[in-house]
Design a protein around this motif. Structure first.
Motif, PDB file in Angstrom:
ATOM      1  N   ASP A 175      -6.490  -4.725  -7.956  1.00 49.15           N
ATOM      2  CA  ASP A 175      -7.113  -5.770  -7.446  1.00 49.15           C
ATOM      3  C   ASP A 175      -7.155  -5.425  -5.954  1.00 49.15           C
ATOM      4  N   SER A 176      -7.694  -5.835  -5.007  1.00 49.80           N
ATOM      5  CA  SER A 176      -9.020  -4.552  -4.093  1.00 49.80           C
ATOM      6  C   SER A 176      -7.567  -5.796  -2.802  1.00 49.80           C
ATOM      7  N   GLU A 177      -6.981  -6.803  -2.754  1.00 48.72           N
ATOM      8  CA  GLU A 177      -6.116  -7.004  -1.815  1.00 48.72           C
ATOM      9  C   GLU A 177      -4.908  -6.762  -2.032  1.00 48.72           C
ATOM     10  N   ASN A 178      -4.768  -6.644  -3.405  1.00 46.53           N
ATOM     11  CA  ASN A 178      -3.518  -5.174  -3.222  1.00 46.53           C
ATOM     12  C   ASN A 178      -3.154  -4.367  -2.846  1.00 46.53           C
ATOM     13  N   LEU A 179      -4.327  -3.407  -2.904  1.00 45.12           N
ATOM     14  CA  LEU A 179      -4.976  -2.400  -2.543  1.00 45.12           C
ATOM     15  C   LEU A 179      -4.270  -2.527  -1.182  1.00 45.12           C
ATOM     16  N   ILE A 180      -5.042  -2.751  -0.426  1.00 45.05           N
ATOM     17  CA  ILE A 180      -5.386  -3.011   1.003  1.00 45.05           C
ATOM     18  C   ILE A 180      -4.055  -3.767   1.666  1.00 45.05           C
ATOM     19  N   ARG A 181      -3.311  -4.758   1.185  1.00 49.59           N
ATOM     20  CA  ARG A 181      -1.432  -4.624   1.203  1.00 49.59           C
ATOM     21  C   ARG A 181      -1.074  -3.521   1.134  1.00 49.59           C
ATOM     22  N   MET A 182      -0.970  -2.626  -0.310  1.00 51.72           N
ATOM     23  CA  MET A 182      -0.134  -1.652  -0.650  1.00 51.72           C
ATOM     24  C   MET A 182      -0.234  -0.774   0.873  1.00 51.72           C
ATOM     25  N   LEU A 224     -13.337   0.066  -0.644  1.00 46.99           N
ATOM     26  CA  LEU A 224     -12.941  -1.256  -0.067  1.00 46.99           C
ATOM     27  C   LEU A 224     -13.523  -0.833   1.835  1.00 46.99           C
ATOM     28  N   ALA A 225     -12.940   0.280   2.327  1.00 41.62           N
ATOM     29  CA  ALA A 225     -12.434   0.740   3.897  1.00 41.62           C
ATOM     30  C   ALA A 225     -13.927   1.037   4.168  1.00 41.62           C
ATOM     31  N   ASP A 226     -15.089   1.693   3.475  1.00 35.97           N
ATOM     32  CA  ASP A 226     -15.817   1.982   3.984  1.00 35.97           C
ATOM     33  C   ASP A 226     -16.805   0.698   4.227  1.00 35.97           C
ATOM     34  N   ASN A 227     -17.024  -0.759   3.376  1.00 39.43           N
ATOM     35  CA  ASN A 227     -17.812  -1.555   3.229  1.00 39.43           C
ATOM     36  C   ASN A 227     -16.645  -2.199   3.989  1.00 39.43           C
ATOM     37  N   GLY A 228     -16.036  -2.413   5.554  1.00 33.51           N
ATOM     38  CA  GLY A 228     -15.473  -2.969   6.669  1.00 33.51           C
ATOM     39  C   GLY A 228     -13.652  -3.643   5.307  1.00 33.51           C
ATOM     40  N   ALA A 229     -13.345  -3.811   4.531  1.00 35.50           N
ATOM     41  CA  ALA A 229     -12.082  -3.718   4.016  1.00 35.50           C
ATOM     42  C   ALA A 229     -11.652  -4.911   5.340  1.00 35.50           C
ATOM     43  N   PRO A 230     -11.887  -5.889   4.618  1.00 42.57           N
ATOM     44  CA  PRO A 230     -10.905  -7.304   5.827  1.00 42.57           C
ATOM     45  C   PRO A 230      -9.312  -7.346   5.087  1.00 42.57           C
TER      46      PRO A 230
END
Length: 80
Positions: free
Chosen positions: A2-9, A49-55
């Protein structure tokens, strides 16, 4: 994953290292942690995600990825 989980971690890792008085060491620590402890699939997804702006990605994590991408064990093409 899950992308939100990756960002949160990633942000939680960033929160830990942000307390360091030496910002350069903190940035290196964040990237090094991701490179050592995240499996390649997670790193690939996270970097995409990071390369695409990762809100939602914190500024310190974004800076760590930009400055120390090589520590994440991924070349410019994303292969690990």
């Amino acid at each position: 994953m899950d992308s939100e989980n990756l960002i949160r971690m990633a942000n939680r890792i960033g929160d830990f290292f942000e307390a360091m008085p030496d910002r350069d060491a903190a940035l290196e620590g964040i990237a090094g942690h991701l490179g050592k402890f995240w499996e390649p699939r997670m790193r690939r997804e996270f970097l995409a995600l990071a390369d695409n702006g990762a809100p939602g990605l914190s500024a310190i994590v974004r800076a760590a990825v930009e400055r120390h991408r090589g520590l994440l064990g991924m070349n410019a093409g994303g292969a690990g």
